[in-house]
Write an enzyme that holds these catalytic residues in place. Structure first.
Site, PDB file in Angstrom:
ATOM      1  N   SER A  16       0.710  -1.347   0.053  1.00 49.12           N
ATOM      2  CA  SER A  16       0.149  -0.004  -0.088  1.00 49.12           C
ATOM      3  C   SER A  16       0.867   1.394  -0.090  1.00 49.12           C
ATOM      4  O   SER A  16       2.015   1.094   0.327  1.00 49.12           O
ATOM      5  CB  SER A  16      -0.857   0.010   1.290  1.00 49.12           C
TER       6      SER A  16
HETATM    7  N1  SAH Z   1       0.141  -4.247   4.148  1.00 46.93           N
HETATM    8  C1  SAH Z   1       0.521  -5.160   3.197  1.00 46.93           C
HETATM    9  C2  SAH Z   1      -0.609  -5.407   2.159  1.00 46.93           C
HETATM   10  C3  SAH Z   1      -0.458  -6.410   0.949  1.00 46.93           C
HETATM   11  S1  SAH Z   1      -1.784  -6.686   0.137  1.00 46.93           S
HETATM   12  C4  SAH Z   1       1.666  -4.479   2.497  1.00 46.93           C
HETATM   13  O1  SAH Z   1       1.783  -3.154   2.459  1.00 46.93           O
HETATM   14  O2  SAH Z   1       2.612  -5.207   1.856  1.00 46.93           O
HETATM   15  C5  SAH Z   1      -3.008  -7.823   1.015  1.00 46.93           C
HETATM   16  C6  SAH Z   1      -2.333  -9.117   1.243  1.00 46.93           C
HETATM   17  O3  SAH Z   1      -3.225  -9.820   1.813  1.00 46.93           O
HETATM   18  C7  SAH Z   1      -1.811  -9.679   0.031  1.00 46.93           C
HETATM   19  O4  SAH Z   1      -0.348 -10.168   0.205  1.00 46.93           O
HETATM   20  C8  SAH Z   1      -2.712 -11.030  -0.068  1.00 46.93           C
HETATM   21  O5  SAH Z   1      -2.054 -12.128  -0.375  1.00 46.93           O
HETATM   22  C9  SAH Z   1      -3.145 -11.050   1.346  1.00 46.93           C
HETATM   23  N2  SAH Z   1      -4.336 -11.877   1.691  1.00 46.93           N
HETATM   24  C10 SAH Z   1      -5.521 -11.744   1.285  1.00 46.93           C
HETATM   25  N3  SAH Z   1      -6.525 -12.769   1.713  1.00 46.93           N
HETATM   26  C11 SAH Z   1      -5.816 -13.161   2.773  1.00 46.93           C
HETATM   27  C12 SAH Z   1      -6.215 -14.273   3.690  1.00 46.93           C
HETATM   28  N4  SAH Z   1      -7.580 -14.793   3.569  1.00 46.93           N
HETATM   29  N5  SAH Z   1      -5.413 -14.350   4.852  1.00 46.93           N
HETATM   30  C13 SAH Z   1      -4.157 -13.794   4.740  1.00 46.93           C
HETATM   31  N6  SAH Z   1      -3.861 -12.938   3.954  1.00 46.93           N
HETATM   32  C14 SAH Z   1      -4.696 -12.680   2.797  1.00 46.93           C
END
Ligand code: SAH
Length: 219
Positions: A66
């Protein structure tokens, strides 16, 4: 983390902190954490030169890290004092995990994509944060073993709050979660008041979908 702080990119990182401050982020602990965290290590080498722009960037596996201003806003809303136990859903790059580790006492972070979790673990180890536990799995189930949490941060968009989160939250604890459809959501903050979740609408946001048992089905 001080001893392990990367000196490379110090200038651009300082400018990002100044920009966030100008945008209205006032929590000094949050600004300090951003100043101390080498975001360039959490993004793929191909976009490293853009690590201190206020933009979301691709991190592989179709996911994104993000925008720093979103992380800053998120963290400021939680008003962490340093004593909290926090659950993060969607480790992704691990950048927000690293910020949280400086603002809370214990961080539990769940990611469903193995390649992302492996990379995040590696960088976190490199920068030397020790109060973080990772889990590979479906974050919509929460992490019952260490519950209750003072805060649950969801870094992906869901149709509604998974009931597991309410159950795993302390009284007065907070959930930050984007709710909406797969493309567009509104960021909400919920505060637990007994059986109720008090709701506050924060801002329109765009996150990748939360995929799991109590959210969207996988593609
Ligand atoms: N705060 C992180 C956001 C990454 S995007 C950053 O800035 O890097 C959101 C993430 O949520 C992705 O990596 C995706 O794989 C993960 N995600 C989606 N559904 C999920 C679930 N049910 N359990 C764990 N992770 C999940």
């Amino acid at each position: 983390m001080a001893a392990a702080v990367e000196h490379e990119f110090r200038g651009p990182r300082r400018r990002l902190v100044e920009l966030l401050h100008e945008q209205g982020i006032k929590d000094l602990a949050v600004l300090h954490a951003i100043d101390q965290t080498p975001r360039h290590l959490f993004v793929p080498t191909g976009v490293r030169h853009r690590a201190y722009e206020d933009s979301a960037l691709p991190i592989g596996s179709g996911q994104t890290i993000s925008q720093p201003s979103i992380h800053a806003r998120y963290l400021e809303l939680l008003k962490l004092t340093g004593n909290e136990k926090v659950l993060e859903i969607g480790t992704g790059s691990g950048y927000q995990t690293a910020l949280l580790s400086q603002l809370a006492s214990q961080v539990f972070s769940i990611e469903r994509i193995p390649a992302l979790l492996d990379k995040a673990r590696e960088v976190i180890q490199q920068i030397g944060a020790r109060n973080i536990s990772f889990l590979l799995g479906d974050g919509t189930l929460g992490w019952r073993q260490y519950a209750p949490y003072d805060a649950i941060l969801v870094g992906a968009g869901a149709p509604e709050v998974p009931s597991t989160y309410h159950e795993q939250l302390t009284e007065g604890g907070r959930i930050l979660i984007p709710l909406g459809d797969r493309e567009e959501q509104t960021l909400y903050m919920f505060t637990r008041r007994g059986d109720r979740l008090e709701q506050a609408e924060i801002a329109p946001v765009r996150f990748v979908p939360l995929v799991g048992k109590y959210s969207w089905e996988g593609l």
